[in-house]
Enzyme design. Sequence first.
Site, PDB file in Angstrom:
ATOM      1  N   ASN A  94       0.824  -1.221   0.000  1.00 37.83           N
ATOM      2  CA  ASN A  94       0.000   0.000   0.000  1.00 37.83           C
ATOM      3  C   ASN A  94       0.847   1.255   0.000  1.00 37.83           C
ATOM      4  O   ASN A  94       2.000   1.260   0.443  1.00 37.83           O
ATOM      5  CB  ASN A  94      -0.989  -0.016   1.183  1.00 37.83           C
ATOM      6  CG  ASN A  94      -0.445   0.692   2.415  1.00 37.83           C
ATOM      7  OD1 ASN A  94      -0.641   1.886   2.602  1.00 37.83           O
ATOM      8  ND2 ASN A  94       0.275  -0.059   3.255  1.00 37.83           N
ATOM      9  N   PHE A 153      -2.279   7.879   4.823  1.00 38.55           N
ATOM     10  CA  PHE A 153      -3.204   8.355   5.856  1.00 38.55           C
ATOM     11  C   PHE A 153      -4.488   8.992   5.318  1.00 38.55           C
ATOM     12  O   PHE A 153      -4.793  10.151   5.643  1.00 38.55           O
ATOM     13  CB  PHE A 153      -2.533   9.407   6.780  1.00 38.55           C
ATOM     14  CG  PHE A 153      -1.317   8.954   7.512  1.00 38.55           C
ATOM     15  CD1 PHE A 153      -1.016   7.609   7.691  1.00 38.55           C
ATOM     16  CD2 PHE A 153      -0.448   9.893   8.078  1.00 38.55           C
ATOM     17  CE1 PHE A 153       0.114   7.214   8.388  1.00 38.55           C
ATOM     18  CE2 PHE A 153       0.681   9.508   8.778  1.00 38.55           C
ATOM     19  CZ  PHE A 153       0.959   8.170   8.929  1.00 38.55           C
ATOM     20  N   SER A 157       5.367   5.433   8.881  1.00 41.51           N
ATOM     21  CA  SER A 157       4.748   5.069   7.601  1.00 41.51           C
ATOM     22  C   SER A 157       5.641   5.552   6.459  1.00 41.51           C
ATOM     23  O   SER A 157       6.121   6.683   6.488  1.00 41.51           O
ATOM     24  CB  SER A 157       3.372   5.716   7.469  1.00 41.51           C
ATOM     25  OG  SER A 157       2.945   5.612   6.130  1.00 41.51           O
ATOM     26  N   ASN A 188       4.577   6.166   3.558  1.00 43.53           N
ATOM     27  CA  ASN A 188       3.698   6.708   2.513  1.00 43.53           C
ATOM     28  C   ASN A 188       3.336   8.173   2.654  1.00 43.53           C
ATOM     29  O   ASN A 188       2.530   8.688   1.890  1.00 43.53           O
ATOM     30  CB  ASN A 188       2.425   5.854   2.432  1.00 43.53           C
ATOM     31  CG  ASN A 188       2.760   4.421   2.088  1.00 43.53           C
ATOM     32  OD1 ASN A 188       3.638   4.172   1.268  1.00 43.53           O
ATOM     33  ND2 ASN A 188       2.093   3.482   2.742  1.00 43.53           N
ATOM     34  N   THR A 189       3.905   8.843   3.651  1.00 41.70           N
ATOM     35  CA  THR A 189       3.770  10.294   3.747  1.00 41.70           C
ATOM     36  C   THR A 189       5.171  10.840   3.564  1.00 41.70           C
ATOM     37  O   THR A 189       6.075  10.528   4.364  1.00 41.70           O
ATOM     38  CB  THR A 189       3.186  10.709   5.122  1.00 41.70           C
ATOM     39  OG1 THR A 189       1.861  10.197   5.219  1.00 41.70           O
ATOM     40  CG2 THR A 189       3.162  12.217   5.291  1.00 41.70           C
ATOM     41  N   LYS A 227       5.435   3.602  17.144  1.00 47.29           N
ATOM     42  CA  LYS A 227       5.438   2.557  16.104  1.00 47.29           C
ATOM     43  C   LYS A 227       6.719   2.669  15.296  1.00 47.29           C
ATOM     44  O   LYS A 227       7.032   3.727  14.735  1.00 47.29           O
ATOM     45  CB  LYS A 227       4.201   2.683  15.207  1.00 47.29           C
ATOM     46  CG  LYS A 227       4.094   1.512  14.236  1.00 47.29           C
ATOM     47  CD  LYS A 227       2.692   1.317  13.720  1.00 47.29           C
ATOM     48  CE  LYS A 227       2.620   0.132  12.774  1.00 47.29           C
ATOM     49  NZ  LYS A 227       1.282  -0.121  12.266  1.00 47.29           N
ATOM     50  N   ASN A 231       5.916  -1.240  11.360  1.00 52.63           N
ATOM     51  CA  ASN A 231       5.133  -0.772  10.215  1.00 52.63           C
ATOM     52  C   ASN A 231       5.553  -1.557   8.964  1.00 52.63           C
ATOM     53  O   ASN A 231       6.315  -2.518   9.068  1.00 52.63           O
ATOM     54  CB  ASN A 231       5.389   0.730  10.021  1.00 52.63           C
ATOM     55  CG  ASN A 231       4.129   1.455   9.556  1.00 52.63           C
ATOM     56  OD1 ASN A 231       3.464   0.970   8.632  1.00 52.63           O
ATOM     57  ND2 ASN A 231       3.805   2.565  10.173  1.00 52.63           N
TER      58      ASN A 231
HETATM   59  C1  LIG Z   1      -3.491  -1.373   3.370  1.00 54.05           C
HETATM   60  C2  LIG Z   1      -2.709  -1.076   4.610  1.00 54.05           C
HETATM   61  C3  LIG Z   1      -2.907   0.122   5.294  1.00 54.05           C
HETATM   62  C4  LIG Z   1      -2.164   0.407   6.445  1.00 54.05           C
HETATM   63  N1  LIG Z   1      -2.384   1.583   7.092  1.00 54.05           N
HETATM   64  C5  LIG Z   1      -1.713   1.842   8.239  1.00 54.05           C
HETATM   65  C6  LIG Z   1      -1.977   3.024   8.969  1.00 54.05           C
HETATM   66  O1  LIG Z   1      -2.846   3.828   8.622  1.00 54.05           O
HETATM   67  N2  LIG Z   1      -1.257   3.239  10.095  1.00 54.05           N
HETATM   68  C7  LIG Z   1      -0.320   2.355  10.550  1.00 54.05           C
HETATM   69  O2  LIG Z   1       0.302   2.603  11.584  1.00 54.05           O
HETATM   70  N3  LIG Z   1      -0.053   1.219   9.883  1.00 54.05           N
HETATM   71  C8  LIG Z   1      -0.732   0.936   8.753  1.00 54.05           C
HETATM   72  N4  LIG Z   1      -0.474  -0.230   8.078  1.00 54.05           N
HETATM   73  C9  LIG Z   1       0.561  -1.167   8.601  1.00 54.05           C
HETATM   74  C10 LIG Z   1      -0.031  -2.227   9.536  1.00 54.05           C
HETATM   75  O3  LIG Z   1      -0.547  -1.639  10.706  1.00 54.05           O
HETATM   76  C11 LIG Z   1       1.032  -3.270   9.950  1.00 54.05           C
HETATM   77  O4  LIG Z   1       2.041  -2.603  10.670  1.00 54.05           O
HETATM   78  C12 LIG Z   1       1.637  -3.982   8.768  1.00 54.05           C
HETATM   79  O5  LIG Z   1       0.676  -4.232   7.767  1.00 54.05           O
HETATM   80  C13 LIG Z   1       2.270  -5.312   9.185  1.00 54.05           C
HETATM   81  O6  LIG Z   1       1.293  -6.231   9.627  1.00 54.05           O
HETATM   82  P1  LIG Z   1       0.773  -7.454   8.702  1.00 54.05           P
HETATM   83  O7  LIG Z   1       1.972  -8.113   8.126  1.00 54.05           O
HETATM   84  O8  LIG Z   1      -0.036  -8.308   9.627  1.00 54.05           O
HETATM   85  O9  LIG Z   1      -0.071  -6.840   7.636  1.00 54.05           O
HETATM   86  C14 LIG Z   1      -1.204  -0.534   6.922  1.00 54.05           C
HETATM   87  C15 LIG Z   1      -1.030  -1.746   6.241  1.00 54.05           C
HETATM   88  C16 LIG Z   1      -1.762  -2.021   5.115  1.00 54.05           C
HETATM   89  C17 LIG Z   1      -1.557  -3.338   4.415  1.00 54.05           C
END
Ligand SMILES: Cc1cc2nc3c(=O)[nH]c(=O)nc-3n(C[C@H](O)[C@H](O)[C@H](O)COP(=O)(O)O)c2cc1C
Length: 345
Positions: free
Chosen positions: A120, A124, A186, A188-189, A222, A251
């Site tokens: 992704n 935010f 993140s 992505n910002t 985080k 993250n």
């Molecule tokens: C589509 C998507 C959106 C995410 N959005 C956020 C977010 O808004 N804030 C955040 O702290 N982490 C975000 N994450 C990261 C997840 O919280 C997590 O740290 C990461 O996906 C690893 O966990 P997983 O392997 O179980 O997916 C996002 C992950 C995905 C896949």
Amino acid sequence: MLSEMTSESAFEKLLDYWKPWLWMSPSVGHDWLPFFLKMTVFLSEKSNQPYDWHSRKWRNLYFRNPVGIAGGLDKTGQSIDSWWNLGAGFLEIGTVTPHAQKPNSGKIMDRFKETEALWNRMGFPSPGYKSVLFELEKNFENRQTPIFLNIGKNRTTANENAHEDYTLLMRQMHQVCDVFVVNISSPNTTGLRQLFSKKYFEPLMDKLGGESRRLQKPLLLKLSPDEPRDQLESIIHRSYNQGVDGYVITNTTIQRPTPSPYPEDGGLSGKPLAAQSLQTLKDVVQILGLNRNNKLIVNAGGISSGTDLRDRLYWGADLCQIYSSLVFRGPYTFKKIAHEYQSTI
Ligand SMILES: Cc1cc2nc3c(=O)[nH]c(=O)nc-3n(C[C@H](O)[C@H](O)[C@H](O)COP(=O)(O)O)c2cc1C
């Protein structure tokens, strides 16, 4: 107890086999998530879900089980009730930003079934704190699990002023969450991860640590899985001294395997992140050493089964979070992990 938990209704079997959300584009699936969850809960046998297993306490918070949802899955708090009904042990809502903002332009998410990976570059998307506050106000008083709130800055806020966004969110929302999670990891910002650099990090954490003590709300940081070991050490030491109460590890990653089927930009989650997330967990536990001092350690990244959970708890996590595995294993993942974990005792 265990046999009750393992029994599957015909509907559960059908959903597990069919996984209709995997037939939709990832963005459409994401948009329909609250509806899917509501329907799933409605058609499931409530008595069939495991709630209290491997329960634990941290400070004054009681966690019915150690598996929660990771940040980003429920950015607005729309599905709080559904997560509880499906057996989540705690929730992390957000990332929420002070003002409403749209996602980044262009493609923002994708899934890779073969490797059980999510990609992704959302950046935010948020309706702004007021509407998340409204959702949380409805649920907080009678909450069934602790609620963490993941806070971020608007993309138009310069890093010099980032503390204003984070402290505004803390002041406005401290009455509707149990724990804050500061998200500066993140990818992505643009420029967000620079907040980990010496120039910004200490003044920022100083202000947020002060606010957390004043409001008496714990503050977790985080972490990114992409920090080199020396940088990670410095982040842990500096945040420790400024009173951070724990860490969410980790993250998404900007690293890619070679050859890579994934886009170059954005963050990668799920199975390809598992080893890196586990390594970061081990590093943080080692850096804290005997001075862990009741810091809460939450691990996320490629956790999908009871064995994964067992591993992460063994290496020092207090709690774990899932995101990608809910997509690939479905809404009963909490139940599956509960069963797998307990059957190996
Ligand atoms: C589509 C998507 C959106 C995410 N959005 C956020 C977010 O808004 N804030 C955040 O702290 N982490 C975000 N994450 C990261 C997840 O919280 C997590 O740290 C990461 O996906 C690893 O966990 P997983 O392997 O179980 O997916 C996002 C992950 C995905 C896949």
